[in-house]
Design a protein around this motif. Sequence first.
Motif, PDB file in Angstrom:
ATOM      1  N   MET A  15     -10.941 -18.313  57.862  1.00 16.04           N
ATOM      2  CA  MET A  15     -10.391 -19.277  56.899  1.00 16.04           C
ATOM      3  C   MET A  15      -9.954 -18.569  55.614  1.00 16.04           C
ATOM      4  N   ILE A  16     -10.773 -17.602  55.189  1.00 22.95           N
ATOM      5  CA  ILE A  16     -10.446 -16.881  53.955  1.00 22.95           C
ATOM      6  C   ILE A  16      -9.274 -15.926  54.195  1.00 22.95           C
ATOM      7  N   LEU A  17      -9.376 -15.160  55.278  1.00 20.42           N
ATOM      8  CA  LEU A  17      -8.361 -14.142  55.537  1.00 20.42           C
ATOM      9  C   LEU A  17      -6.993 -14.762  55.841  1.00 20.42           C
ATOM     10  N   SER A  18      -6.994 -15.970  56.390  1.00 19.17           N
ATOM     11  CA  SER A  18      -5.725 -16.588  56.761  1.00 19.17           C
ATOM     12  C   SER A  18      -4.892 -16.921  55.518  1.00 19.17           C
ATOM     13  N   GLN A  19      -5.480 -16.843  54.332  1.00 16.66           N
ATOM     14  CA  GLN A  19      -4.736 -17.127  53.112  1.00 16.66           C
ATOM     15  C   GLN A  19      -3.674 -16.062  52.836  1.00 16.66           C
TER      16      GLN A  19
ATOM     17  N   ALA B 126      -4.366 -11.570  60.011  1.00 15.86           N
ATOM     18  CA  ALA B 126      -5.102 -12.806  60.320  1.00 15.86           C
ATOM     19  C   ALA B 126      -4.730 -13.393  61.693  1.00 15.86           C
TER      20      ALA B 126
ATOM     21  N   TRP C 146      -3.891 -12.391  54.586  1.00 20.46           N
ATOM     22  CA  TRP C 146      -4.052 -11.110  55.256  1.00 20.46           C
ATOM     23  C   TRP C 146      -3.053 -11.045  56.392  1.00 20.46           C
TER      24      TRP C 146
ATOM     25  N   ILE D  72     -15.496 -18.670  59.125  1.00 19.12           N
ATOM     26  CA  ILE D  72     -15.212 -18.760  57.690  1.00 19.12           C
ATOM     27  C   ILE D  72     -14.374 -17.566  57.241  1.00 19.12           C
ATOM     28  N   SER D  73     -14.692 -16.396  57.804  1.00 20.27           N
ATOM     29  CA  SER D  73     -13.907 -15.228  57.406  1.00 20.27           C
ATOM     30  C   SER D  73     -12.446 -15.417  57.802  1.00 20.27           C
TER      31      SER D  73
ATOM     32  N   HIS E 272      -7.137 -12.492  64.329  1.00 17.14           N
ATOM     33  CA  HIS E 272      -8.557 -12.839  64.168  1.00 17.14           C
ATOM     34  C   HIS E 272      -8.962 -13.826  65.254  1.00 17.14           C
TER      35      HIS E 272
END
Lengths: 259, 305
Positions: free
Chosen positions: A197-201, A206, A203, A194-195, A209
């Motif tokens: 999924m969020i960071l790929s927006q 990413a 960061w 999930i982290s 990751h």
Amino acid sequence: MNAAIALKRGISAELYKFRRTFILWFLIIGPAFIPIINLLIFLLKGEQIVAEGVNPWQQLLQFSIDPGNFLFPFFVMIVALFVNSIEYNSNTWKLIYTQPLSRTTVYASKVKVFVLMIFFSLMLFGTFSILVGYIVKMAKPDLGFDQDFNHSLFFSLPFKVFLMTLGYASIQFWLSQRWKNLILSLGVGIGGFISFMILSQGWKYAPYHPYGYQILGLGNLRGPNFEVWTNMEYIYRSLGLAIVVFVLAGIDKVRKRII
Amino acid sequence: MSEPIIQTHGLGFYFKDFKALDQINLNVPKGSIFGFLGPNGAGKTTTIRLLLDLFHSKPGQVKVFGKELRENRVEILGKVGALIENPSIYKHLTGRQNLEVIRKMVNAPKNRIQEVLKIVRLVDNADKKAKNYSLGMCQRLGLASALLTDPELLILDEPTNGLDPSGIIEMRELIIELNREHGKTIFLSSHILSEIEKLATDVAIVDQGKILYQGKLDGLHQGNDSIELVIELDKVPEGASILKNMSYTISEENGRSIHIPIESKKEVAKINKALVDQDIEIYQLKTSEQNLESIFLNITKKLDQ
């Protein structure tokens, strides 16, 4: 004694102990899950889905790989749990590590069986997906499944996913080997995914990751110039990470006290 | 004398800051049933884990079959069968399949499974799932898998723990049979003294990580040949104070009786007279040689003081 023979013995014992366990069914039913849904979709709503002038095989491929790639990490987490928790539940770490095989051999057998399970499931997934195409072809000839299509994509793409998966799979394996508690390693895995999924927006790191290699590296199936063996850096990162983590987890197991 | 099968030299072990084992020097003779005795938490299981390299010892501390354990681990483990604490059994498999898992690891011939099932008398239940096994059957299955390689040495950690009386007797008979008929050296830990008394030829007593006694079982009784006197009487507190005035130490005092150690039987008459003179009614005077149990308690108690 010959190390290869010892490893073979370790692996055959390792495979044997999964007889009649849920995990064997899981390894078959898991990969069938998405193909079965796809089969239903194409049989019931085929006419609405297949667009004019588009090869339905291409559509089936997308319908299979995209959700498959999203769900697969959870599958990997559960398999990693199973191969280790079978020893925790039966109190058998001390049994397998007092047999006349080196600790490295016993550890390597487990890793190998784990990796084989993941590989086997992905290939099964490809096979099931192709089967869906052939079944629909027979049941609904007018959908256009008689067109030519490069079927090897149904295996090469899962194989690429396999390579990009090994990175986080090794982490999951280590965690499940270390902790008896199932929730802990599952929690870290889900948190990791999930982290990503969020960071790929947005960061910029990413792409490093580990839980996202298989998503970023797959490429755009819809693109006109799609090729399987591009974005190779994700494969290299994943394999590099897997080698490091599997070695560290092995050192951990060889040195650790076994309760 | 032939070289001991297990030899430890200054074996020590720490759990973080806690010293679990301190200078353990074991010498387990070939062909013996070696009882490793101690109360819970004395360090028995830790020692056994070190002997099997589940916990790593330091170089030079453990020798098995005369060879350094750390350097000859695989070779040594091939000649050792072990049963450690709670049974290690895959519950979803049958007894026979459990043995098959281990057989594949140790590369024993296929017919060996039937042989070990016969030895532990589990043939009839071999094809039942292990989750339906009683604890006694689980222990016997564990013993069967330890026997697969036909080892020279068996290391058994509390093999009778949790078994009912008939299970205990069965396990005891099995151990004696393995020792006498199959010539195996057996290293056996237990906190149940009467068990060891019935089985062992040699013992080591361990408490708080230290060896307090090691040698032949018979040797334990020597030097500890005092007699225990049990007096059943009506006024226990008064009786106790009279005995204390006569400078006896009371080893046990309960509602009905007093236990004291005495040097010789002549003292019984003297004690009897002293008590009767004070109008205390005596119902029974009973002497007994100290059994292993009280010797053991004495030995382990000494350390507390």
